[in-house]
Motif scaffolding. Structure first.
Motif, PDB file in Angstrom:
ATOM      1  N   THR A  20       0.830  -1.213   0.000  1.00  0.00           N
ATOM      2  CA  THR A  20       0.000   0.000   0.000  1.00  0.00           C
ATOM      3  C   THR A  20       0.858   1.253   0.000  1.00  0.00           C
ATOM      4  O   THR A  20       0.369   2.351  -0.233  1.00  0.00           O
ATOM      5  N   GLY A  21       2.163   1.099   0.297  1.00  0.00           N
ATOM      6  CA  GLY A  21       3.027   2.243   0.538  1.00  0.00           C
ATOM      7  C   GLY A  21       3.053   2.525   2.026  1.00  0.00           C
ATOM      8  O   GLY A  21       2.136   2.117   2.768  1.00  0.00           O
ATOM      9  N   ILE A  22       4.136   3.194   2.475  1.00  0.00           N
ATOM     10  CA  ILE A  22       4.300   3.417   3.909  1.00  0.00           C
ATOM     11  C   ILE A  22       4.258   4.899   4.221  1.00  0.00           C
ATOM     12  O   ILE A  22       5.107   5.662   3.783  1.00  0.00           O
ATOM     13  N   TRP A  23       3.206   5.290   4.969  1.00  0.00           N
ATOM     14  CA  TRP A  23       3.003   6.679   5.333  1.00  0.00           C
ATOM     15  C   TRP A  23       3.219   6.864   6.830  1.00  0.00           C
ATOM     16  O   TRP A  23       2.947   5.963   7.617  1.00  0.00           O
ATOM     17  N   VAL A  24       3.688   8.049   7.189  1.00  0.00           N
ATOM     18  CA  VAL A  24       3.805   8.423   8.597  1.00  0.00           C
ATOM     19  C   VAL A  24       3.384   9.884   8.725  1.00  0.00           C
ATOM     20  O   VAL A  24       3.266  10.588   7.727  1.00  0.00           O
ATOM     21  N   THR A  25       3.151  10.325   9.973  1.00  0.00           N
ATOM     22  CA  THR A  25       2.844  11.742  10.193  1.00  0.00           C
ATOM     23  C   THR A  25       3.799  12.333  11.218  1.00  0.00           C
ATOM     24  O   THR A  25       4.347  11.627  12.058  1.00  0.00           O
ATOM     25  N   LEU A  26       4.014  13.665  11.077  1.00  0.00           N
ATOM     26  CA  LEU A  26       4.752  14.414  12.100  1.00  0.00           C
ATOM     27  C   LEU A  26       4.002  15.733  12.242  1.00  0.00           C
ATOM     28  O   LEU A  26       3.873  16.465  11.252  1.00  0.00           O
ATOM     29  N   GLY A  27       3.491  16.019  13.428  1.00  0.00           N
ATOM     30  CA  GLY A  27       2.587  17.154  13.570  1.00  0.00           C
ATOM     31  C   GLY A  27       1.393  16.930  12.664  1.00  0.00           C
ATOM     32  O   GLY A  27       0.820  15.833  12.638  1.00  0.00           O
ATOM     33  N   SER A  28       1.066  17.930  11.843  1.00  0.00           N
ATOM     34  CA  SER A  28      -0.092  17.776  10.953  1.00  0.00           C
ATOM     35  C   SER A  28       0.329  17.350   9.542  1.00  0.00           C
ATOM     36  O   SER A  28      -0.492  17.265   8.645  1.00  0.00           O
ATOM     37  N   GLU A  29       1.644  17.077   9.358  1.00  0.00           N
ATOM     38  CA  GLU A  29       2.122  16.761   8.012  1.00  0.00           C
ATOM     39  C   GLU A  29       2.139  15.247   7.755  1.00  0.00           C
ATOM     40  O   GLU A  29       2.429  14.467   8.650  1.00  0.00           O
ATOM     41  N   VAL A  30       1.832  14.886   6.502  1.00  0.00           N
ATOM     42  CA  VAL A  30       1.795  13.477   6.105  1.00  0.00           C
ATOM     43  C   VAL A  30       2.933  13.197   5.116  1.00  0.00           C
ATOM     44  O   VAL A  30       3.175  13.986   4.211  1.00  0.00           O
ATOM     45  N   ALA A  51       4.887   2.848  11.047  1.00  0.00           N
ATOM     46  CA  ALA A  51       4.152   2.902   9.777  1.00  0.00           C
ATOM     47  C   ALA A  51       2.656   3.093  10.015  1.00  0.00           C
ATOM     48  O   ALA A  51       2.073   2.436  10.872  1.00  0.00           O
ATOM     49  N   GLY A  52       2.064   4.030   9.287  1.00  0.00           N
ATOM     50  CA  GLY A  52       0.621   4.250   9.383  1.00  0.00           C
ATOM     51  C   GLY A  52       0.196   5.188  10.499  1.00  0.00           C
ATOM     52  O   GLY A  52      -0.990   5.346  10.757  1.00  0.00           O
ATOM     53  N   GLY A  53       1.171   5.790  11.201  1.00  0.00           N
ATOM     54  CA  GLY A  53       0.801   6.646  12.331  1.00  0.00           C
ATOM     55  C   GLY A  53       1.849   7.690  12.629  1.00  0.00           C
ATOM     56  O   GLY A  53       2.753   7.941  11.826  1.00  0.00           O
ATOM     57  N   PRO A  54       1.737   8.335  13.802  1.00  0.00           N
ATOM     58  CA  PRO A  54       2.638   9.437  14.144  1.00  0.00           C
ATOM     59  C   PRO A  54       4.063   8.992  14.500  1.00  0.00           C
ATOM     60  O   PRO A  54       4.257   7.928  15.085  1.00  0.00           O
ATOM     61  N   LEU A  55       5.043   9.820  14.149  1.00  0.00           N
ATOM     62  CA  LEU A  55       6.441   9.551  14.484  1.00  0.00           C
ATOM     63  C   LEU A  55       6.785   9.990  15.904  1.00  0.00           C
ATOM     64  O   LEU A  55       7.720   9.469  16.509  1.00  0.00           O
ATOM     65  N   GLU A  56       6.042  10.972  16.443  1.00  0.00           N
ATOM     66  CA  GLU A  56       6.436  11.596  17.719  1.00  0.00           C
ATOM     67  C   GLU A  56       6.762  10.606  18.832  1.00  0.00           C
ATOM     68  O   GLU A  56       7.803  10.730  19.482  1.00  0.00           O
ATOM     69  N   PRO A  57       5.890   9.609  19.109  1.00  0.00           N
ATOM     70  CA  PRO A  57       6.196   8.731  20.251  1.00  0.00           C
ATOM     71  C   PRO A  57       7.497   7.954  20.075  1.00  0.00           C
ATOM     72  O   PRO A  57       8.137   7.590  21.059  1.00  0.00           O
ATOM     73  N   PHE A  58       7.889   7.707  18.813  1.00  0.00           N
ATOM     74  CA  PHE A  58       9.124   6.950  18.560  1.00  0.00           C
ATOM     75  C   PHE A  58      10.326   7.876  18.613  1.00  0.00           C
ATOM     76  O   PHE A  58      11.365   7.541  19.169  1.00  0.00           O
ATOM     77  N   LEU A  73      15.445  15.811   5.534  1.00  0.00           N
ATOM     78  CA  LEU A  73      15.319  14.543   4.811  1.00  0.00           C
ATOM     79  C   LEU A  73      13.845  14.133   4.736  1.00  0.00           C
ATOM     80  O   LEU A  73      13.317  13.787   3.683  1.00  0.00           O
ATOM     81  N   LEU A  74      13.165  14.235   5.887  1.00  0.00           N
ATOM     82  CA  LEU A  74      11.762  13.837   5.936  1.00  0.00           C
ATOM     83  C   LEU A  74      10.916  14.727   5.026  1.00  0.00           C
ATOM     84  O   LEU A  74       9.999  14.247   4.344  1.00  0.00           O
ATOM     85  N   ALA A  75      11.263  16.037   4.992  1.00  0.00           N
ATOM     86  CA  ALA A  75      10.469  17.000   4.222  1.00  0.00           C
ATOM     87  C   ALA A  75      10.340  16.603   2.748  1.00  0.00           C
ATOM     88  O   ALA A  75       9.330  16.872   2.105  1.00  0.00           O
ATOM     89  N   GLN A  76      11.385  15.930   2.221  1.00  0.00           N
ATOM     90  CA  GLN A  76      11.347  15.517   0.812  1.00  0.00           C
ATOM     91  C   GLN A  76      10.208  14.547   0.511  1.00  0.00           C
ATOM     92  O   GLN A  76       9.836  14.347  -0.633  1.00  0.00           O
ATOM     93  N   TYR A  77       9.710  13.898   1.551  1.00  0.00           N
ATOM     94  CA  TYR A  77       8.704  12.853   1.323  1.00  0.00           C
ATOM     95  C   TYR A  77       7.289  13.334   1.613  1.00  0.00           C
ATOM     96  O   TYR A  77       6.353  12.557   1.623  1.00  0.00           O
TER      97      TYR A  77
END
Ligand code: HEM
Ligand code: MTE
Length: 467
Positions: A20-30, A51-58, A73-77
């Motif tokens: 399906t592809g791997i998505w994550v979020t940081l703040g309100s960005e996907v 994968a599929g959720g927020p990065l903050e807790p990690f 680096l993340l911004a590119q995605y």
């Protein structure tokens, strides 16, 4: 300027596999990080936990990400933003006794939601010698009580002629503060391997019902002494009651022998700190018992009452659970009074990397895991085999050297070796030895028991090698 595409949390959550592809979020960005997973310096499996959720807790656990180059680096995605209209406040369903349970870390592998039981995934379990609080395994039998630290009182029942105490947190802080690094393991750790032999009653713990923390608090022996208790009766027991209770008002309870409680060298704590923080709610806020070298079940959380009794605690969990039996005993024949309650645990070890069923590259390989023994017995060696137990290599032991008879914490271990040429698969096995030369049994079947406790056979992991 065009506004970015909006996605719901559900849409993000549906993108957590290579298909399906791997998505994550940081703040309100996907972000769509599918292409980055294989390039992640921390390894693909760690990134996949988010994968599929927020990065903050990690990222809160791994501060290495708090750097501008990681954000760039993340911004590119970036592919869009979370839909702001989705943020409806959750309604509190008050009839649910678990509605007030605390928030938990998304990395935890949940074995049961209510009551909450969860373990850290293997790829995080041995990343740190001290387990970070948010991913420390949690074993609850009941809803988590929400206790007010200002009105909290710990009742210590005094001996005849002595004095009962009602201690506030402030009173507890006045006792000398004692700190000790202790590994806690649930009697049901690795139960899932017993289930594979034959069905058992219990939660399906894998290798993660074990964690290590630096605990601080008052020594139980100091508090008991102030109430006037002495080590007079060697047969007596110290009974603990939690402030968590079932709908009939029955509280969680357990006991340990008075001799252990009164021994300053046994370092039994009434702990109010875990890794320098107040205890998290899931781990017993504001006070829990910590009994170094002893099964997790006796480390009573949300401690409300301590008493010295001629007999063990009458609690279900002391008398009708957490005991070991022969493989031939079943639920029709079991006599719980015939077996002692589990106190010190046997020698244990497990592999956390690589994982069972994984496919690895040929060449250099690192095998990692943990080893621990009960009763303060030190792990002196961990043997690792790549050929199902025909030949063995000694692993390197990491972690703190501990005083003799007081090795309360685990050793992490690793073996760096190379895969023999032409191998298509490996049968990796580990087994540990403690300083009494206790060893782990080679197979599960002879130690199978109806409750699935004390599962400590050689840990086996089967991996494929890419051709
Ligand atoms: C290291 C990016 C997710 C655990 C790194 C580094 C980068 C990075 C650039 C190297 C930092 C440096 O050394 O300066 C990312 C990105 C992620 C992600 C873009 C998400 C899209 C995660 C997650 C975890 C994690 C979810 C943990 C569950 C680690 C660890 C290291 C690391 C442990 C250190 C590896 C080492 O010391 O060799 N990550 N990361 N990362 N990451 Fe991530
Ligand atoms: N104490 C109370 N009051 N209630 C509980 O359900 N579970 C016990 C023990 N203390 C329990 C408790 C069990 S079986 C274990 S293994 C440990 O707490 C787990 O501690 P942890 O959740 O901090 O890892």
């Amino acid at each position: 300027q065009e506004s970015p595409p909006l996605y719901t949390k559900e849409e993000v959550y549906s993108h957590r596999s290579p298909e399906t592809g791997i998505w994550v979020t940081l703040g309100s960005e996907v972000f769509d990080v599918t292409e980055f997973v294989g390039l992640h310096p921390g390894g693909p499996s760690k990134l996949m936990l988010a994968a599929g959720g927020p990065l903050e807790p990690f990222w809160a656990l791994y501060a290495v990400h708090n750097q501008p180059h990681v954000r760039e680096l993340l911004a590119q995605y970036k592919i869009g933003e979370l839909n702001p209209e989705e943020n409806v406040p959750p309604t509190l369903e008050t009839s649910d006794p678990y509605a007030d349970d605390p928030m938990r870390h998304p990395a935890l592998k949940v074995n049961s939601q209510c009551p909450f039981n969860a373990e850290p995934p293997p790829e995080l379990l041995t990343e740190n010698y001290i387990t970070p609080n948010p991913i420390f395994f949690t074993r609850n039998h009941l809803p988590v009580p929400n206790l007010d630290p200002d009105t909290y009182r710990l009742h210590i029942v005094g001996p005849p002629g002595g004095q009962s105490l009602s201690l506030s947190l402030g009173d507890l802080y006045k006792f000398p503060k004692h700190e000790v690094t202790v590994t806690l393991q649930c009697a049901g750790n690795r139960r899932s391997e017993m289930t594979r032999v034959k069905e058992v009653k219990g939660l399906e713990w894998r290798t993660g019902a074990i964690s290590t923390a630096r605990w601080a608090g008052a020594r139980l022996c100091d508090v008991l002494a102030q109430a006037g208790h002495q080590l007079s009766e060697t047969e007596a027991h110290v009974c603990f009651e939690g402030l968590d209770s079932d709908p009939t008002g029955t509280a969680y309870g357990a006991s340990i022998p008075l001799a252990r409680a009164m021994d300053p060298e046994a370092e039994v704590l009434l702990a109010y700190e875990m890794n320098g923080q107040p205890l998290p709610r899931d781990h017993g806020f504001p006070v829990r018992v910590v009994v170094p070298g002893v099964v997790g079940a006796r480390h009573v959380k949300w401690l409300g009452r301590v008493s010295v009794e001629p007999e063990e605690s009458c609690s279900h969990w002391q008398r009708r659970d957490y005991k070991g039996f022969s493989p031939s005993v079943d639920w029709d024949t079991v006599d719980f009074d015939s077996a002692p309650s589990i106190q010190e645990l046997p020698i244990q070890s497990a592999i956390t990397e690589p994982q069972d069923g994984e496919t690895i590259e040929p060449g250099e390989i690192t095998v990692k895991g943990y080893a621990w023994s009960g009763g303060g017995r030190a792990v002196i060696r961990v043997d690792v085999s790549l050929d199902g137990g025909l030949t063995w290599h000694a692993a390197d032991l990491d972690g703190e050297e501990q005083p003799p008879r007081k090795a309360w914490a685990w050793r992490l271990w690793q073996l760096q070796t190379s895969v023999p040429a032409g191998q298509k698969e490996l049968n990796i096995v580990c087994k540990a030895v403690d300083d009494s030369y206790n060893v782990q049994p080679d197979t599960v079947a002879p130690i199978w028991n109806l409750r699935g406790v004390l599962s400590n056979a050689w840990h086996r992991v089967h991996v494929h090698i890419t051709p």
